[in-house]
Design a protein around this motif. Structure first.
Motif, PDB file in Angstrom:
ATOM      1  N   ALA A   6     -11.675 -54.676 -23.205  1.00 35.19           N
ATOM      2  CA  ALA A   6     -11.973 -53.831 -24.181  1.00 35.19           C
ATOM      3  C   ALA A   6     -13.485 -53.752 -23.853  1.00 35.19           C
ATOM      4  CB  ALA A   6     -11.711 -53.709 -25.518  1.00 35.19           C
ATOM      5  N   THR A   7     -14.184 -54.388 -23.681  1.00 34.37           N
ATOM      6  CA  THR A   7     -15.548 -54.160 -23.060  1.00 34.37           C
ATOM      7  C   THR A   7     -15.991 -54.231 -22.021  1.00 34.37           C
ATOM      8  OG1 THR A   7     -16.082 -56.180 -25.260  1.00 34.37           O
ATOM      9  CG2 THR A   7     -17.521 -55.733 -23.368  1.00 34.37           C
ATOM     10  N   THR A   8     -15.793 -54.749 -21.027  1.00 33.24           N
ATOM     11  CA  THR A   8     -15.948 -54.508 -19.655  1.00 33.24           C
ATOM     12  C   THR A   8     -15.614 -52.770 -19.331  1.00 33.24           C
ATOM     13  OG1 THR A   8     -14.075 -54.716 -18.828  1.00 33.24           O
ATOM     14  CG2 THR A   8     -15.332 -56.512 -18.575  1.00 33.24           C
ATOM     15  N   LYS A   9     -14.239 -52.292 -20.240  1.00 39.15           N
ATOM     16  CA  LYS A   9     -13.913 -51.048 -20.100  1.00 39.15           C
ATOM     17  C   LYS A   9     -15.021 -49.709 -21.017  1.00 39.15           C
ATOM     18  CE  LYS A   9     -10.382 -47.793 -21.604  1.00 39.15           C
ATOM     19  NZ  LYS A   9      -9.176 -47.273 -22.935  1.00 39.15           N
ATOM     20  N   TYR A  10     -14.957 -50.227 -21.843  1.00 39.44           N
ATOM     21  CA  TYR A  10     -16.162 -48.943 -22.363  1.00 39.44           C
ATOM     22  C   TYR A  10     -17.533 -49.518 -21.902  1.00 39.44           C
ATOM     23  CZ  TYR A  10     -12.653 -48.106 -25.616  1.00 39.44           C
ATOM     24  OH  TYR A  10     -11.712 -48.005 -25.921  1.00 39.44           O
ATOM     25  N   LYS A  11     -17.673 -50.306 -21.120  1.00 39.27           N
ATOM     26  CA  LYS A  11     -19.085 -50.627 -20.434  1.00 39.27           C
ATOM     27  C   LYS A  11     -19.145 -49.788 -19.071  1.00 39.27           C
ATOM     28  CE  LYS A  11     -22.406 -53.190 -22.531  1.00 39.27           C
ATOM     29  NZ  LYS A  11     -23.272 -52.771 -23.561  1.00 39.27           N
ATOM     30  N   ASP A  12     -17.855 -49.743 -18.275  1.00 37.54           N
ATOM     31  CA  ASP A  12     -17.380 -49.310 -17.312  1.00 37.54           C
ATOM     32  C   ASP A  12     -17.330 -47.406 -17.418  1.00 37.54           C
ATOM     33  OD1 ASP A  12     -17.693 -51.588 -15.457  1.00 37.54           O
ATOM     34  OD2 ASP A  12     -15.163 -51.372 -15.563  1.00 37.54           O
ATOM     35  N   LEU A  13     -17.186 -46.844 -18.702  1.00 42.12           N
ATOM     36  CA  LEU A  13     -17.360 -45.493 -19.225  1.00 42.12           C
ATOM     37  C   LEU A  13     -18.595 -45.115 -19.459  1.00 42.12           C
ATOM     38  CD1 LEU A  13     -14.130 -45.891 -21.085  1.00 42.12           C
ATOM     39  CD2 LEU A  13     -14.611 -44.540 -18.782  1.00 42.12           C
ATOM     40  N   GLU A  14     -19.417 -46.373 -19.921  1.00 38.22           N
ATOM     41  CA  GLU A  14     -21.059 -45.222 -20.190  1.00 38.22           C
ATOM     42  C   GLU A  14     -21.760 -45.618 -18.881  1.00 38.22           C
ATOM     43  OE1 GLU A  14     -23.675 -47.375 -22.855  1.00 38.22           O
ATOM     44  OE2 GLU A  14     -21.351 -49.004 -23.410  1.00 38.22           O
ATOM     45  N   HIS A  15     -21.234 -46.616 -18.283  1.00 38.86           N
ATOM     46  CA  HIS A  15     -21.726 -45.902 -16.438  1.00 38.86           C
ATOM     47  C   HIS A  15     -21.374 -44.626 -15.896  1.00 38.86           C
ATOM     48  CE1 HIS A  15     -22.024 -47.956 -12.029  1.00 38.86           C
ATOM     49  NE2 HIS A  15     -23.928 -47.303 -12.729  1.00 38.86           N
ATOM     50  N   GLU A  16     -20.646 -44.747 -15.678  1.00 39.57           N
ATOM     51  CA  GLU A  16     -19.673 -43.552 -15.134  1.00 39.57           C
ATOM     52  C   GLU A  16     -20.245 -42.707 -15.700  1.00 39.57           C
ATOM     53  OE1 GLU A  16     -17.890 -43.069 -12.426  1.00 39.57           O
ATOM     54  OE2 GLU A  16     -17.385 -46.020 -12.469  1.00 39.57           O
ATOM     55  N   SER A  17     -20.697 -42.883 -16.644  1.00 40.68           N
ATOM     56  CA  SER A  17     -20.731 -40.978 -17.425  1.00 40.68           C
ATOM     57  C   SER A  17     -22.030 -40.684 -17.308  1.00 40.68           C
ATOM     58  CB  SER A  17     -20.420 -41.439 -18.529  1.00 40.68           C
ATOM     59  OG  SER A  17     -18.962 -41.432 -19.006  1.00 40.68           O
ATOM     60  N   PHE A  18     -22.988 -42.109 -17.275  1.00 39.63           N
ATOM     61  CA  PHE A  18     -24.877 -42.193 -16.967  1.00 39.63           C
ATOM     62  C   PHE A  18     -24.061 -41.297 -15.628  1.00 39.63           C
ATOM     63  CE2 PHE A  18     -26.549 -44.855 -19.916  1.00 39.63           C
ATOM     64  CZ  PHE A  18     -27.396 -43.764 -21.162  1.00 39.63           C
ATOM     65  N   PHE A  19     -23.894 -42.221 -14.964  1.00 40.11           N
ATOM     66  CA  PHE A  19     -23.769 -41.534 -13.261  1.00 40.11           C
ATOM     67  C   PHE A  19     -23.488 -39.754 -13.100  1.00 40.11           C
ATOM     68  CE2 PHE A  19     -21.508 -40.846  -9.168  1.00 40.11           C
ATOM     69  CZ  PHE A  19     -22.138 -40.849  -8.144  1.00 40.11           C
ATOM     70  N   ILE A  20     -22.601 -39.646 -13.646  1.00 38.24           N
ATOM     71  CA  ILE A  20     -21.564 -37.882 -13.978  1.00 38.24           C
ATOM     72  C   ILE A  20     -23.288 -36.717 -14.399  1.00 38.24           C
ATOM     73  CG2 ILE A  20     -20.243 -36.411 -15.034  1.00 38.24           C
ATOM     74  CD1 ILE A  20     -18.367 -38.934 -15.232  1.00 38.24           C
ATOM     75  N   ALA A  21     -23.509 -37.973 -15.408  1.00 37.60           N
ATOM     76  CA  ALA A  21     -24.759 -36.788 -16.320  1.00 37.60           C
ATOM     77  C   ALA A  21     -26.086 -36.855 -14.816  1.00 37.60           C
ATOM     78  CB  ALA A  21     -25.639 -38.154 -17.455  1.00 37.60           C
ATOM     79  N   GLU A  22     -26.015 -37.484 -14.009  1.00 39.85           N
ATOM     80  CA  GLU A  22     -27.038 -37.451 -13.343  1.00 39.85           C
ATOM     81  C   GLU A  22     -27.160 -37.189 -11.801  1.00 39.85           C
ATOM     82  OE1 GLU A  22     -31.178 -37.832 -11.335  1.00 39.85           O
ATOM     83  OE2 GLU A  22     -30.112 -38.251 -12.976  1.00 39.85           O
ATOM     84  N   VAL A  23     -25.771 -37.180 -11.483  1.00 39.03           N
ATOM     85  CA  VAL A  23     -24.830 -35.513 -10.537  1.00 39.03           C
ATOM     86  C   VAL A  23     -25.343 -34.442 -11.549  1.00 39.03           C
ATOM     87  CG1 VAL A  23     -23.440 -35.364  -9.079  1.00 39.03           C
ATOM     88  CG2 VAL A  23     -23.659 -37.313  -9.674  1.00 39.03           C
ATOM     89  N   ALA A  24     -25.169 -33.987 -12.399  1.00 36.35           N
ATOM     90  CA  ALA A  24     -25.510 -32.657 -12.820  1.00 36.35           C
ATOM     91  C   ALA A  24     -26.510 -32.193 -12.798  1.00 36.35           C
ATOM     92  CB  ALA A  24     -24.519 -32.551 -13.943  1.00 36.35           C
TER      93      ALA A  24
END
Length: 86
Positions: A6-24
């Protein structure tokens, strides 16, 4: 689907979401479309919802993550239809 504890899943989701925001964010600087109101609205929606996903991941809020992911996906699909898939 992101797997792991659960911990790594949500940390990974945070990271991926920041990445998507930066692509935008970077997409707003594309010369070809940079002043197009539709382009800017779609990239803004993508960025805004991706940043909201970061917060939902921090709260481990799966329902909100799924809703926001769908919104980000809709922004991507709409943009591709209008600008890329001509």
């Amino acid at each position: 689907k992101i797997k792991g504890t659960a911990t790594t899943k949500y940390k990974d989701l945070e990271h991926e979401s920041f990445f998507i925001a930066e692509v935008a964010n970077l997409a707003t600087h594309v010369k070809e479309h940079g002043k197009d109101k539709d382009w800017l609205a779609l990239t803004d929606a993508m960025k805004s919802n991706a940043l909201k996903m970061v917060e939902a991941a921090k709260k481990k809020d799966d329902a909100t993550l799924k809703t926001l992911h769908k919104k980000v996906e809709e922004s991507c699909d709409s943009c591709h239809e209008k600008f890329r898939d001509k």
